[in-house]
Design a protein around this motif. Structure first.
Motif, short mmCIF file in Angstrom:
data_model
loop_
_atom_site.label_atom_id
_atom_site.label_comp_id
_atom_site.label_asym_id
_atom_site.label_seq_id
_atom_site.Cartn_x
_atom_site.Cartn_y
_atom_site.Cartn_z
N GLN A 35 -6.29 12.71 1.72
CA GLN A 35 -7.38 13.66 1.46
C GLN A 35 -6.87 15.05 1.13
O GLN A 35 -7.52 15.82 0.42
CB GLN A 35 -8.31 13.73 2.67
N ALA A 36 -5.68 15.38 1.66
CA ALA A 36 -5.07 16.69 1.42
C ALA A 36 -3.59 16.58 1.76
O ALA A 36 -3.22 15.91 2.72
CB ALA A 36 -5.72 17.77 2.25
N ALA A 37 -2.74 17.24 0.96
CA ALA A 37 -1.30 17.18 1.20
C ALA A 37 -0.59 18.24 0.38
O ALA A 37 -1.13 18.74 -0.60
CB ALA A 37 -0.75 15.79 0.82
N THR A 38 0.63 18.54 0.80
CA THR A 38 1.52 19.35 -0.02
C THR A 38 2.47 18.40 -0.73
O THR A 38 2.77 17.31 -0.23
CB THR A 38 2.31 20.39 0.80
N VAL A 39 2.96 18.82 -1.90
CA VAL A 39 3.83 17.99 -2.72
C VAL A 39 5.02 18.84 -3.17
O VAL A 39 4.83 19.95 -3.67
CB VAL A 39 3.08 17.46 -3.96
N THR A 40 6.23 18.32 -2.99
CA THR A 40 7.43 18.98 -3.50
C THR A 40 8.34 17.91 -4.10
O THR A 40 8.30 16.75 -3.71
CB THR A 40 8.21 19.73 -2.41
N LEU A 74 9.28 21.04 -8.41
CA LEU A 74 7.91 20.56 -8.50
C LEU A 74 7.25 20.97 -7.20
O LEU A 74 7.76 20.65 -6.12
CB LEU A 74 7.88 19.03 -8.65
N ILE A 75 6.18 21.71 -7.30
CA ILE A 75 5.47 22.15 -6.10
C ILE A 75 3.97 22.07 -6.37
O ILE A 75 3.52 22.39 -7.47
CB ILE A 75 5.89 23.56 -5.67
N GLY A 76 3.23 21.61 -5.38
CA GLY A 76 1.80 21.52 -5.58
C GLY A 76 1.08 20.99 -4.37
O GLY A 76 1.61 20.99 -3.25
N ASN A 77 -0.14 20.52 -4.62
CA ASN A 77 -0.95 19.99 -3.53
C ASN A 77 -1.86 18.89 -4.04
O ASN A 77 -2.15 18.80 -5.23
CB ASN A 77 -1.73 21.11 -2.85
N LEU A 78 -2.29 18.09 -3.10
CA LEU A 78 -3.29 17.05 -3.34
C LEU A 78 -4.55 17.44 -2.59
O LEU A 78 -4.50 17.95 -1.48
CB LEU A 78 -2.81 15.69 -2.83
#
Length: 140
Positions: A35-40, A74-78
């Motif tokens: 439902q929500a996360a950080t991504v690297t 690569l950096i972001g979020n879900l």
């Protein structure tokens, strides 16, 4: 694509040649009900599209790049939009001359490998389009 979910919930994701980053992360988020996360992550690509936001027109201008790149960041979020996984990610790409390109990740096909870590957040984050700024904004 291969991945492992660790006891603390962190997911290690490996992408292989031909895998597309955004599609792969979104498929994993759907399968694991994130439902929500950080991504690297980091890796290598030779077929990528980045977007640069035109704040006056309120839209992304796509820049296709087809050359060997190290995906140095690569950096972001879900989050979720209309119930479906939504990825917001940015990248920095270094070419063979050491020049760096960066922007909003629209797509990237892996040429060698990618190593991505996804850290789920307890709870949910939604998205809704904001006409005033022209982006899908986080809603809490």
């Amino acid at each position: 694509m291969d991945y492992k979910v660790y006891e603390d919930g962190i997911i290690a994701l490996r992408l292989d040649p031909g895998d597309e980053i955004c599609e792969s992360i979104l498929a994993l988020a759907e399968k694991e009900d994130i439902q929500a996360a950080t991504v690297t992550g980091l890796g290598a690509t030779d077929d990528v599209v980045i977007g640069i936001m035109d704040t006056k027109a309120k839209k992304y201008n796509d820049i296709p790049l087809k050359e060997p790149f190290e995906l140095t960041s690569l950096i972001g979020n879900l989050s979720r939009k209309d119930g479906a996984p939504y990825l917001h990610a940015h990248v920095n790409l270094g070419n063979t001359e050491g020049r760096v390109f960066g922007g909003h990740l629209q797509s990237a096909v892996i040429s060698v490998t990618a190593e991505i870590f996804i850290r789920p957040i307890k709870g949910a984050i939604d998205r809704k389009f904001n006409d005033g700024i022209g982006v899908n904004q986080m809603i809490f």
